[in-house]
Design an enzyme around this catalytic site. Structure first.
Site, PDB file in Angstrom:
ATOM      1  N   LYS A   1      -8.852  30.648 -13.710  1.00  0.00           N
ATOM      2  CA  LYS A   1      -9.541  29.398 -13.353  1.00  0.00           C
ATOM      3  C   LYS A   1      -9.285  28.259 -14.349  1.00  0.00           C
ATOM      4  O   LYS A   1      -9.294  27.097 -13.974  1.00  0.00           O
ATOM      5  CB  LYS A   1     -11.046  29.632 -13.267  1.00  0.00           C
ATOM      6  CG  LYS A   1     -11.504  30.325 -12.001  1.00  0.00           C
ATOM      7  CD  LYS A   1     -13.013  30.467 -12.037  1.00  0.00           C
ATOM      8  CE  LYS A   1     -13.580  30.834 -10.703  1.00  0.00           C
ATOM      9  NZ  LYS A   1     -15.043  30.723 -10.662  1.00  0.00           N
TER      10      LYS A   1
ATOM     11  N   ASP B   1     -17.383  25.291  -6.724  1.00  0.00           N
ATOM     12  CA  ASP B   1     -18.557  26.063  -7.154  1.00  0.00           C
ATOM     13  C   ASP B   1     -19.856  25.255  -7.093  1.00  0.00           C
ATOM     14  O   ASP B   1     -20.879  25.748  -6.611  1.00  0.00           O
ATOM     15  CB  ASP B   1     -18.367  26.579  -8.591  1.00  0.00           C
ATOM     16  CG  ASP B   1     -17.561  27.870  -8.644  1.00  0.00           C
ATOM     17  OD1 ASP B   1     -17.377  28.500  -7.587  1.00  0.00           O
ATOM     18  OD2 ASP B   1     -17.108  28.227  -9.745  1.00  0.00           O
TER      19      ASP B   1
END
Ligand SMILES: NC(=O)c1ccc[n+]([C@@H]2O[C@H](COP(=O)([O-])OP(=O)(O)OC[C@H]3O[C@@H](n4cnc5c(N)ncnc54)[C@H](OP(=O)(O)O)[C@@H]3O)[C@@H](O)[C@H]2O)c1
Length: 269
Positions: free
Chosen positions: A65, A101
């Site tokens: 990520k 997210d």
């Protein structure tokens, strides 16, 4: 057929292929979505190769990520703030990085009827997931947003960085003693080690709620802590997982899928 993938190392545990298969069926779209394991040392080369092979988009999971952001041609503002990219969108000449997210997290809070506006909110953890939900939390206008980590400098550094977006109060876990919060959010990864963050005494106000970004077995220790605090509601991160996938799906396909049935199916399995 348009091709998508989740990339990680390891990646076989990922629920993303199932989630996106359900989204595709539900929205009547034909697409392929696979899990591809890529070792960190091969990431740059494999991403370039996937672009050349015509992949339309990817999800990035651990440990990619952070590094993937550096390999993108463009990175969205929210992904820059999070310091992490979990969604890649194909451009003509490379990849655009985004982070779904925060939007997925807020969508799940709404599903659960958990309000942030006017509430005292405690966020535990200073990693990529915590950073990704900070601005969306500030946008909801909490009465106070406290960011707590196990060491003093990370919350302080993050509070300083986020100053243009609102006030974050930086605290260590130990210094929370005596505080009371309406919502406690766990964005640490310590549940994967079978433990909850070490927190001092009673921190949850009467009627307060707890939300854990972890799900599955990693959720159990924080859930036990939340129950010991008398939480009126204890939620795991499965809903967020499906909601953030729905945000990625919409970025790629222009349609936002329904999530409730997919969350239910994952819970049953
Ligand atoms: N539901 C979802 O969709 C979703 C999405 C993203 C992430 N997550 C989950 O959220 C969690 C965090 O992910 P992440 O990407 O932010 O991971 P990360 O970047 O590795 O950050 C982990 C955080 O946990 C803290 N931590 C680790 N061990 C600890 C301990 N013993 N006591 C207190 N704090 C501890 C770390 O503190 P230091 O910084 O001091 O090391 C760091 O702040 C993971 O469980 C992940 O599975 C869920």
């Amino acid at each position: 057929m348009d091709r998508y993938a989740v990339i990680g190392f390891p990646v076989s545990h990922s629920k993303s292929p199932l989630i996106h298969a359900r989204f595709a069926r539900q929205t009547g779209q034909e697409l392929g979505y696979e899990a591809i394991e890529i070792a960190p040392a091969a990431l740059a080369e494999r991403l370039a190769q996937m672009h050349a092979e015509g992949y339309r988009g990817c999800n990035a999971t651990l440990p990619h990520k952070l590094v993937v952001a550096k390999l993108c041609e463009q990175v969205s503002e929210r992904a820059q703030l999070a310091g992490a990219v979990n969604t890649l969108l194909r451009t003509d000449s490379g990849w655009r990085g985004d982070n779904s997210d925060g939007e997925g997290f807020i969508a799940d809070l709404r599903n659960l009827g958990l309000a942030v506006a006017g509430r005292r909110v405690l966020l535990l953890g200073t990693g990529g997931a915590a950073r990704g939900i900070l601005k969306p939390l500030l946008d909801e206008k909490p009465a106070e947003l406290v960011l707590s980590g196990r060491n003093p400098w990370k919350p302080e550094e993050i509070a300083e960085q986020f100053k243009p977006h609102g006030r974050i109060v930086p605290r260590t876990h130990a210094s929370l003693k005596g505080d009371l919060y309406d919502l406690v959010i766990n964005a640490t990864s310590v549940g994967h080690q079978g433990a909850a963050p070490r927190l001092p005494g009673q921190l949850l106000a009467p009627g307060g709620a707890c939300y854990d970004l972890s799900y599955g077995p990693a959720h159990a220790p924080f859930a036990a802590w939340a129950r010991s605090q008398g939480a009126a509601l204890v939620a795991d991160g499965l809903g967020m997982l499906v909601e953030q996938a729905a945000v990625s799906f919409e970025l790629w396909r222009g349609v936002r899928p329904q999530t409730a049935g997919v969350v239910e199916e994952l819970r049953r399995s």
